[in-house]
Design a protein around this motif. Structure first.
Motif, mmCIF file in Angstrom:
data_model
loop_
_atom_site.group_PDB
_atom_site.id
_atom_site.type_symbol
_atom_site.label_atom_id
_atom_site.label_comp_id
_atom_site.label_asym_id
_atom_site.label_seq_id
_atom_site.Cartn_x
_atom_site.Cartn_y
_atom_site.Cartn_z
ATOM 1 N N LEU A 12 0.834 -1.200 0.000
ATOM 2 C CA LEU A 12 0.000 0.000 0.000
ATOM 3 C C LEU A 12 0.874 1.258 0.000
ATOM 4 N N ILE A 13 1.905 1.250 0.821
ATOM 5 C CA ILE A 13 2.822 2.395 0.883
ATOM 6 C C ILE A 13 3.506 2.593 -0.459
ATOM 7 N N GLU A 14 3.938 1.503 -1.091
ATOM 8 C CA GLU A 14 4.643 1.588 -2.371
ATOM 9 C C GLU A 14 3.771 2.211 -3.457
ATOM 10 N N LYS A 15 2.452 1.973 -3.387
ATOM 11 C CA LYS A 15 1.532 2.530 -4.389
ATOM 12 C C LYS A 15 1.437 4.049 -4.294
ATOM 13 N N HIS A 16 1.668 4.606 -3.107
ATOM 14 C CA HIS A 16 1.438 6.033 -2.894
ATOM 15 C C HIS A 16 2.693 6.868 -2.709
ATOM 16 N N ILE A 17 3.838 6.230 -2.510
ATOM 17 C CA ILE A 17 5.086 6.969 -2.295
ATOM 18 C C ILE A 17 6.126 6.485 -3.288
ATOM 19 N N CYS A 18 6.751 7.433 -3.985
ATOM 20 C CA CYS A 18 7.812 7.108 -4.938
ATOM 21 C C CYS A 18 9.152 7.153 -4.195
ATOM 22 N N PHE A 19 9.855 6.030 -4.196
ATOM 23 C CA PHE A 19 11.118 5.950 -3.487
ATOM 24 C C PHE A 19 12.334 6.145 -4.400
ATOM 25 N N ALA A 20 12.127 6.729 -5.575
ATOM 26 C CA ALA A 20 13.226 6.960 -6.517
ATOM 27 C C ALA A 20 14.285 7.885 -5.914
ATOM 28 N N PHE A 21 13.866 8.768 -5.002
ATOM 29 C CA PHE A 21 14.823 9.686 -4.385
ATOM 30 C C PHE A 21 15.888 8.924 -3.595
ATOM 31 N N CYS A 22 15.557 7.742 -3.087
ATOM 32 C CA CYS A 22 16.537 6.952 -2.327
ATOM 33 C C CYS A 22 17.718 6.562 -3.206
ATOM 34 N N ALA A 23 17.431 6.155 -4.423
ATOM 35 C CA ALA A 23 18.496 5.765 -5.351
ATOM 36 C C ALA A 23 19.367 6.967 -5.696
ATOM 37 N N ARG A 24 18.742 8.121 -5.907
ATOM 38 C CA ARG A 24 19.524 9.330 -6.230
ATOM 39 C C ARG A 24 20.418 9.740 -5.065
ATOM 40 N N GLU A 25 19.881 9.673 -3.852
ATOM 41 C CA GLU A 25 20.676 10.029 -2.672
ATOM 42 C C GLU A 25 21.842 9.066 -2.488
ATOM 43 N N ALA A 26 21.586 7.793 -2.642
ATOM 44 C CA ALA A 26 22.641 6.792 -2.478
ATOM 45 C C ALA A 26 23.697 6.932 -3.563
ATOM 46 N N GLU A 27 23.263 7.257 -4.766
ATOM 47 C CA GLU A 27 24.191 7.405 -5.888
ATOM 48 C C GLU A 27 25.221 8.498 -5.614
ATOM 49 N N SER A 28 24.795 9.569 -4.966
ATOM 50 C CA SER A 28 25.716 10.666 -4.680
ATOM 51 C C SER A 28 26.684 10.313 -3.553
ATOM 52 N N GLU A 29 26.357 9.306 -2.754
ATOM 53 C CA GLU A 29 27.201 8.913 -1.626
ATOM 54 C C GLU A 29 28.089 7.706 -1.912
ATOM 55 N N LEU A 30 27.846 6.993 -3.006
ATOM 56 C CA LEU A 30 28.579 5.767 -3.306
ATOM 57 C C LEU A 30 29.376 5.899 -4.599
ATOM 58 N N GLN A 31 30.463 5.166 -4.655
ATOM 59 C CA GLN A 31 31.228 5.076 -5.887
ATOM 60 C C GLN A 31 30.522 4.110 -6.833
ATOM 61 N N ARG A 32 31.035 3.995 -8.055
ATOM 62 C CA ARG A 32 30.411 3.104 -9.050
ATOM 63 C C ARG A 32 30.333 1.660 -8.576
ATOM 64 N N ASP A 33 31.321 1.199 -7.818
ATOM 65 C CA ASP A 33 31.315 -0.209 -7.392
ATOM 66 C C ASP A 33 30.511 -0.415 -6.113
ATOM 67 N N GLY A 34 29.867 0.632 -5.601
ATOM 68 C CA GLY A 34 29.024 0.483 -4.421
ATOM 69 C C GLY A 34 29.707 0.741 -3.103
ATOM 70 N N THR A 35 30.995 1.045 -3.129
ATOM 71 C CA THR A 35 31.698 1.329 -1.877
ATOM 72 C C THR A 35 31.515 2.796 -1.516
ATOM 73 N N PRO A 36 31.476 3.119 -0.234
ATOM 74 C CA PRO A 36 31.271 4.503 0.206
ATOM 75 C C PRO A 36 32.411 5.422 -0.254
ATOM 76 N N LEU A 37 32.054 6.670 -0.497
ATOM 77 C CA LEU A 37 33.072 7.678 -0.800
ATOM 78 C C LEU A 37 33.838 7.977 0.484
ATOM 79 N N ASP A 38 35.097 8.298 0.362
ATOM 80 C CA ASP A 38 35.899 8.629 1.552
ATOM 81 C C ASP A 38 35.638 10.028 2.034
#
Length: 68
Positions: A42-68
């Motif tokens: 029900l929550i997924e139908k009403h809330i778009c969680f695409a922002f989570c991917a964008r936020e994580a993308e700015s904090e992670l390197q291409r291989d998924g490891t955290p930026l220093d």
């Protein structure tokens, strides 16, 4: 090479030699495991969680490891 042989209830088990009858990997879809009436559906139908991917993308390197 010495081997340890154990007998459990009439079953002979030789340590170090195992026959794998069960699968090592199983294929399943998470969508099939969550009931249609689950609160998260029900929550997924009403809330778009695409922002989570964008936020994580700015904090992670291409291989998924955290930026220093």
């Amino acid at each position: 090479m010495p081997m340890l042989i154990l007998i459990f209830g009439g079953l002979l088990i030789m340590m170090g030699q195992h026959d794998r009858a069960e699968a090592l990997f199983y294929y399943f879809r998470l969508e099939d495991q969550v009931p249609e009436t689950h609160l998260l559906r029900l929550i997924e139908k009403h809330i778009c969680f695409a922002f989570c991917a964008r936020e994580a993308e700015s904090e992670l390197q291409r291989d998924g490891t955290p930026l220093d």
